[in-house]
Design a protein around this motif. Sequence first.
Motif, PDB file in Angstrom:
ATOM      1  N   SER A  77      71.814 -32.209  10.539  1.00 51.54           N
ATOM      2  CA  SER A  77      71.704 -31.477  11.885  1.00 51.54           C
ATOM      3  C   SER A  77      71.470 -32.696  12.853  1.00 51.54           C
ATOM      4  O   SER A  77      71.251 -33.590  12.593  1.00 51.54           O
ATOM      5  N   ARG A  78      71.805 -32.027  14.112  1.00 50.30           N
ATOM      6  CA  ARG A  78      71.411 -32.935  15.198  1.00 50.30           C
ATOM      7  C   ARG A  78      69.602 -32.967  15.261  1.00 50.30           C
ATOM      8  O   ARG A  78      69.223 -31.930  14.641  1.00 50.30           O
ATOM      9  N   ARG A  79      69.121 -33.803  15.941  1.00 46.51           N
ATOM     10  CA  ARG A  79      67.708 -33.798  16.312  1.00 46.51           C
ATOM     11  C   ARG A  79      67.133 -32.403  16.575  1.00 46.51           C
ATOM     12  O   ARG A  79      66.055 -31.847  16.076  1.00 46.51           O
ATOM     13  N   ASP A  80      67.595 -31.968  17.675  1.00 42.23           N
ATOM     14  CA  ASP A  80      67.240 -30.514  18.361  1.00 42.23           C
ATOM     15  C   ASP A  80      67.431 -29.321  17.137  1.00 42.23           C
ATOM     16  O   ASP A  80      66.893 -28.271  17.548  1.00 42.23           O
ATOM     17  N   GLN A  81      68.238 -29.411  16.216  1.00 45.41           N
ATOM     18  CA  GLN A  81      68.409 -28.483  15.206  1.00 45.41           C
ATOM     19  C   GLN A  81      67.325 -28.591  14.082  1.00 45.41           C
ATOM     20  O   GLN A  81      67.257 -27.562  13.371  1.00 45.41           O
ATOM     21  N   MET A 127      81.790 -32.507  12.753  1.00 48.65           N
ATOM     22  CA  MET A 127      80.996 -31.654  13.200  1.00 48.65           C
ATOM     23  C   MET A 127      81.742 -30.416  13.003  1.00 48.65           C
ATOM     24  O   MET A 127      82.759 -30.183  13.570  1.00 48.65           O
ATOM     25  N   PRO A 163      77.264 -37.164  17.023  1.00 49.26           N
ATOM     26  CA  PRO A 163      75.765 -37.702  17.459  1.00 49.26           C
ATOM     27  C   PRO A 163      75.351 -39.036  16.986  1.00 49.26           C
ATOM     28  O   PRO A 163      76.056 -39.449  15.990  1.00 49.26           O
ATOM     29  N   ARG A 195      72.698 -40.523  15.904  1.00 54.12           N
ATOM     30  CA  ARG A 195      71.860 -40.245  14.539  1.00 54.12           C
ATOM     31  C   ARG A 195      72.022 -38.681  14.031  1.00 54.12           C
ATOM     32  O   ARG A 195      72.175 -37.894  15.018  1.00 54.12           O
ATOM     33  N   ILE A 196      71.998 -38.720  12.517  1.00 55.80           N
ATOM     34  CA  ILE A 196      72.146 -36.979  12.231  1.00 55.80           C
ATOM     35  C   ILE A 196      70.673 -37.227  11.258  1.00 55.80           C
ATOM     36  O   ILE A 196      70.237 -38.074  10.886  1.00 55.80           O
ATOM     37  N   TYR A 198      77.352 -28.278  13.443  1.00 58.87           N
ATOM     38  CA  TYR A 198      76.436 -28.971  12.619  1.00 58.87           C
ATOM     39  C   TYR A 198      77.074 -29.964  12.078  1.00 58.87           C
ATOM     40  O   TYR A 198      78.223 -29.850  11.465  1.00 58.87           O
ATOM     41  N   PRO A 199      76.381 -31.163  11.763  1.00 63.00           N
ATOM     42  CA  PRO A 199      77.203 -32.313  11.120  1.00 63.00           C
ATOM     43  C   PRO A 199      77.226 -32.184   9.629  1.00 63.00           C
ATOM     44  O   PRO A 199      76.078 -31.709   9.103  1.00 63.00           O
ATOM     45  N   THR A 201      66.690 -39.900   8.604  1.00 62.14           N
ATOM     46  CA  THR A 201      67.250 -40.318   9.882  1.00 62.14           C
ATOM     47  C   THR A 201      68.557 -41.103   9.226  1.00 62.14           C
ATOM     48  O   THR A 201      68.426 -42.171   8.835  1.00 62.14           O
TER      49      THR A 201
END
Length: 145
Positions: free
Chosen positions: A41-45, A77, A2, A4-5, A85-86, A65
């Motif tokens: 995490s990614r933004r959606d997580q 990842m 991603p 950004r994480i 997850y990152p 961020t």
Amino acid sequence: MPERIFHIATASEWRTALGTGTYATSTVGRTLEEEGFIHASRRDQVPGVFERYYRSLAEDLVLLTIDPTRLTSEVRMDPVGDDTYPHVYGPIEPRAVVDAVPLSRTGQPETVMSLWIKGMARRMGIALAVMLVIAAVLWAVALQR
């Protein structure tokens, strides 16, 4: 990877990192040294991570961020259950954090306006309590006359 994480941190640990130049908290109550990496995490997580691990904390929280291209640590990842997850395999330098936003008790980013309103409400509550104490003291003095 991603672009950004994201990582949820306590405000106090983030302030410390700004002073020391490194952030090394993996997750609630666990250090990078203990865990071997920093959870991200990614933004959606982010909402799910907040619900599982941070909702019950009484401390002020911030959502970091992170721009992975600014990190000197490796980001991978990794599979976690049915998702990935990152994870940051080393400390996070504050220069890699492009934004740090306070989180509300519901896990939503705070705006400047919402923070101002909360601060104003807190100050008004304190002022009201002081006025009630003064009124009670004056009433007690008046009754004794």
